[in-house]
Design a protein around this motif. Structure first.
Motif, short mmCIF file in Angstrom:
data_model
loop_
_atom_site.label_atom_id
_atom_site.label_comp_id
_atom_site.label_asym_id
_atom_site.label_seq_id
_atom_site.Cartn_x
_atom_site.Cartn_y
_atom_site.Cartn_z
N PHE A 1 48.82 1.81 76.13
CA PHE A 1 47.79 2.78 75.28
C PHE A 1 48.25 3.70 74.33
CE2 PHE A 1 46.07 3.06 80.00
CZ PHE A 1 45.07 2.13 79.50
N GLY A 2 47.62 3.83 73.25
CA GLY A 2 47.86 4.58 72.03
C GLY A 2 48.62 4.25 71.11
N SER A 3 49.27 2.83 71.18
CA SER A 3 50.14 2.23 70.01
C SER A 3 49.48 1.59 69.35
CB SER A 3 51.41 1.55 70.75
OG SER A 3 50.75 0.53 71.59
N PHE A 4 49.95 1.02 67.81
CA PHE A 4 49.02 0.06 67.09
C PHE A 4 49.56 -1.33 67.88
CE2 PHE A 4 53.76 0.13 65.78
CZ PHE A 4 54.05 -1.23 65.42
N TRP A 5 50.59 -1.61 68.74
CA TRP A 5 50.74 -2.81 69.35
C TRP A 5 49.64 -3.21 70.33
CZ3 TRP A 5 54.89 -5.14 67.33
CH2 TRP A 5 55.91 -4.51 66.90
N LEU A 6 49.03 -2.23 70.57
CA LEU A 6 47.78 -2.30 71.71
C LEU A 6 46.63 -3.03 70.71
CD1 LEU A 6 46.40 -2.10 74.60
CD2 LEU A 6 45.77 -0.03 73.84
N ILE A 7 46.48 -2.19 69.44
CA ILE A 7 45.49 -2.81 68.84
C ILE A 7 45.61 -4.38 68.32
CG2 ILE A 7 44.10 -2.37 66.44
CD1 ILE A 7 45.04 0.50 66.69
N MET A 8 46.78 -4.69 68.06
CA MET A 8 47.13 -5.97 67.73
C MET A 8 47.03 -6.89 68.97
SD MET A 8 50.77 -5.45 65.58
CE MET A 8 51.18 -7.13 65.66
N ALA A 9 47.35 -6.59 70.21
CA ALA A 9 47.17 -7.29 71.25
C ALA A 9 45.79 -7.57 71.66
CB ALA A 9 48.05 -6.65 72.52
N GLN A 10 44.96 -6.59 71.35
CA GLN A 10 43.48 -6.71 72.03
C GLN A 10 42.60 -7.41 70.84
OE1 GLN A 10 42.46 -2.62 73.21
NE2 GLN A 10 42.93 -2.97 75.14
N ASN A 11 43.31 -7.60 69.76
CA ASN A 11 42.62 -8.43 68.57
C ASN A 11 43.10 -9.72 68.34
OD1 ASN A 11 40.37 -6.62 67.30
ND2 ASN A 11 42.25 -5.28 67.70
N SER A 12 43.93 -10.10 69.20
CA SER A 12 44.65 -11.43 69.24
C SER A 12 44.46 -12.27 70.21
CB SER A 12 46.24 -11.05 69.15
OG SER A 12 46.77 -12.43 68.89
N SER A 13 44.23 -13.58 69.91
CA SER A 13 44.10 -14.53 70.95
C SER A 13 45.32 -15.00 71.49
CB SER A 13 43.41 -15.78 70.45
OG SER A 13 44.17 -16.36 69.31
N ASP A 14 46.24 -14.73 71.01
CA ASP A 14 47.66 -14.98 71.47
C ASP A 14 48.65 -14.26 71.38
OD1 ASP A 14 49.83 -16.60 72.63
OD2 ASP A 14 50.52 -17.30 70.68
N PRO A 15 48.40 -13.00 72.12
CA PRO A 15 49.28 -11.79 72.01
C PRO A 15 50.93 -11.79 71.96
CG PRO A 15 48.15 -11.39 74.00
CD PRO A 15 47.67 -12.78 73.23
N LEU A 16 51.70 -10.95 71.47
CA LEU A 16 53.15 -11.30 71.52
C LEU A 16 53.44 -10.94 72.75
CD1 LEU A 16 54.26 -9.37 67.98
CD2 LEU A 16 53.81 -11.84 68.71
N SER A 17 54.64 -11.51 73.26
CA SER A 17 55.10 -11.33 74.62
C SER A 17 55.80 -9.96 74.61
CB SER A 17 56.21 -12.26 74.89
OG SER A 17 57.30 -12.44 74.13
N THR A 18 56.18 -9.49 75.83
CA THR A 18 56.63 -8.16 75.99
C THR A 18 58.31 -8.12 75.13
OG1 THR A 18 55.70 -7.43 78.10
CG2 THR A 18 57.66 -6.36 77.34
N GLU A 19 58.97 -9.46 75.42
CA GLU A 19 60.28 -9.33 74.85
C GLU A 19 60.17 -9.06 73.41
OE1 GLU A 19 58.89 -11.53 77.15
OE2 GLU A 19 60.04 -10.71 78.84
N ILE A 20 59.45 -10.21 72.76
CA ILE A 20 59.17 -9.96 71.12
C ILE A 20 58.77 -8.53 70.71
CG2 ILE A 20 57.85 -10.67 69.30
CD1 ILE A 20 57.80 -13.43 70.70
N VAL A 21 57.67 -8.01 71.47
CA VAL A 21 57.49 -6.43 71.10
C VAL A 21 58.55 -5.31 71.32
CG1 VAL A 21 55.93 -4.53 71.67
CG2 VAL A 21 55.27 -6.95 71.44
N ASN A 22 59.34 -5.71 72.38
CA ASN A 22 60.51 -4.93 72.23
C ASN A 22 61.61 -5.04 71.21
OD1 ASN A 22 59.93 -3.74 74.68
ND2 ASN A 22 61.03 -5.44 76.16
N ALA A 23 61.99 -6.36 71.00
CA ALA A 23 62.70 -6.45 69.87
C ALA A 23 62.21 -5.96 68.51
CB ALA A 23 62.92 -8.15 69.51
#
Length: 507
Positions: A297-319
């Protein structure tokens, strides 16, 4: 607009006996004071009664905290226990009562040593926060229904967190010696009151505020010890060592930084090492959980994930999050070495913590607590602070209405996903806006309300009024044909304002 002096022509902070009065120097504070009789008069007798600024601010902080407890009343009386959605529709959710049973405190399990029966194998909080939670469980009556125990556990924690809130307000009021009334911003911050009992963040915030106070008094080792304890309660305080490093580098204060770093490392080890050696799996759960946790919740990463058909993996987001944070650190370091005057410690402390929050994969509503004291010290301007607080209050309501929507089934009561994304964007922009005005103050020190009032770096301790020994950019390469120095009267750095709106620089 006053010409910018060098460090040599600037007097150290807090050498004037007169205190900065917000109702004289800030137009928003002056307007708001009309509710209690208007701005303070020129001939008012200050400090002649029991009602000193620090005591007034501490009482206001307690009063606002109490209002925050009242706001949680619908959940206390049933929302936490009956119907998952009501705690969201009333915006009164708190982790505290749920984790009393969910993390084994109701069963007497020892944090980090005893394995939990649910999905979470061990307590996922840093050690000092776990100690805080455990002490609260000892003070909670073990008789009665589980609901009764959870109510008591929340009340005990609320009492302990109220002490933390009071410490924060007092420390902020005392950090800038000539500006005690700035602490009123902390005490009155609406987002502070609304989020104070969602989680246990106030423990780390109180220790960090106390550390800032110690540094402002020139007590480097005490600062380090308190910062190490704060880091043992929450990760974010350790980031303050980065700005301190580059500031001490620019001023040549290596010995003081070394004492602060040693104190922080020693205090952190004293708290963590016993648990690390005796229960490593439980101790490490906080760090592994932070790595494995997905976009939240609350991050721009969530906006990207919920608007993507293929969201980034947790490892890529961490990096990527780490890369953005490192990039922010490099930018803050460059800003420190090239700024026309050495930035104030509180300014950089706010920027580094804000950068961590903005780039992180989660921006929980209670994270605003991390920023409030630092924001007040970095930019004690009522207008900008209230703009930011309005954005945070809007997000506070937005996240609970979104959760109400997701838990209401086909009824769809609350805020849909698109609306929640707008709420996320608003509170990200609010934090970014405050970062922008702080950066502007660093690049244009005449716009800094603290320095315009005659101070250099009142939270800087040994950095206050110190000479620079290392700078970069144009400051390191003065013009070859500079005009010769002309003796005569020089303009001091800023003068106390006679009233709100006294010059264009007050904006």
């Amino acid at each position: 607009m006053c010409p910018m002096p060098s460090a040599e022509t600037t007097q150290a902070s807090a050498r004037r006996s007169d205190l900065v009065q917000p109702t004289r120097a800030d137009e928003v504070a002056a307007s708001g004071s009309e509710l209690i009789g208007g701005p303070i008069g020129r001939h008012a007798l200050l400090g002649t009664s029991w009602w000193t600024p620090v005591r007034v601010i501490a009482l206001v902080a307690i009063g606002m905290f109490a209002l925050g407890l009242v706001q949680k009343a619908p959940c206390y009386n049933g929302g936490w226990f009956f119907g998952a959605g009501s705690q969201y529709t009333h915006a009164c959710y708190s982790d505290i009562p749920h984790l009393y049973n969910g993390r084994g405190f109701a069963d007497g399990l020892v944090p980090y040593f005893d394995r939990l029966p649910g999905d979470m194998e061990y307590l996922e909080y840093p050690v000092l926060t776990g100690v805080f939670m455990e002490v609260a469980s000892w003070l909670t009556p073990g008789s009665g229904s589980i609901q009764h125990q959870e109510q008591w556990y929340w009340m005990v924690n609320a009492g302990m967190l109220m002490v933390c809130a009071s410490i924060i307000a007092v420390c902020v009021s005392r950090t800038h010696a000539r500006r005690p009334w700035d602490g009123l911003l902390v005490a009155l911050a609406p987002a502070f009151a609304l989020t104070a009992t969602i989680n246990w963040d106030l423990l780390a915030v109180a220790l960090t505020a106390a550390a800032m106070l110690m540094w402002s008094r020139g007590r480097s080792l005490a600062f380090g010890v308190l910062l190490g304890l704060a880091t043992a309660a929450k990760l974010y305080p350790v980031f303050l060592l980065g700005p301190l490093l580059v500031l001490c580098w620019r001023a040549g204060k290596w010995r003081d930084f070394g004492k602060a770093f040693a104190g922080a490392a020693l205090a952190w080890l004293v708290v963590n090492l016993p648990v690390m050696l005796l229960a490593f799996d439980g101790w490490s759960k906080f760090y592994t959980f932070s790595q494995e946790r997905g976009v939240d919740f609350g991050s721009f990463w969530l906006i990207m994930a919920q608007n993507s058909s293929d969201p980034l993996s947790t490892e890529i987001v961490n990096a990527l999050a780490m890369f953005l944070m490192l990039l922010s650190c490099a930018g803050i370091a460059a800003l420190t070495f090239t700024a026309p005057r050495r930035p104030r410690f509180a300014q950089l402390a706010f920027l580094i913590v804000a950068a961590f929050i903005l780039t992180n994969k989660v921006y929980s509503p209670q994270y605003v607590l991390w920023l409030v004291p630092l924001a007040v010290l970095a930019r004690p301007k009522w207008r900008d602070f209230l703009i930011w607080q309005a954005c945070e209050v809007a997000y506070f309501l937005g996240i609970w209405m979104y959760l109400a929507y997701t838990t209401s089934g086909d009824a769809h009561k609350g805020l849909p996903t698109d609306g929640y994304h707008w709420a996320i964007g608003l509170h990200l922009l609010g934090t970014a806006y405050l970062c922008a005005v702080v950066v502007r103050d660093i690049l244009m020190p005449e716009r800094d309300v603290v320095r315009r009032a005659g101070d250099d770096d009142p939270s800087g301790g040994v950095l206050d009024g110190a000479d620079d020994v290392f700078v970069l950019g144009s400051l390191a390469r003065p013009p070859r044909h500079a005009a010769p120095f002309v003796e005569g009267p020089q303009v001091n750095w800023g003068e106390p304002a006679e009233g709100p709106g006294h010059s264009a620089a007050s904006q």
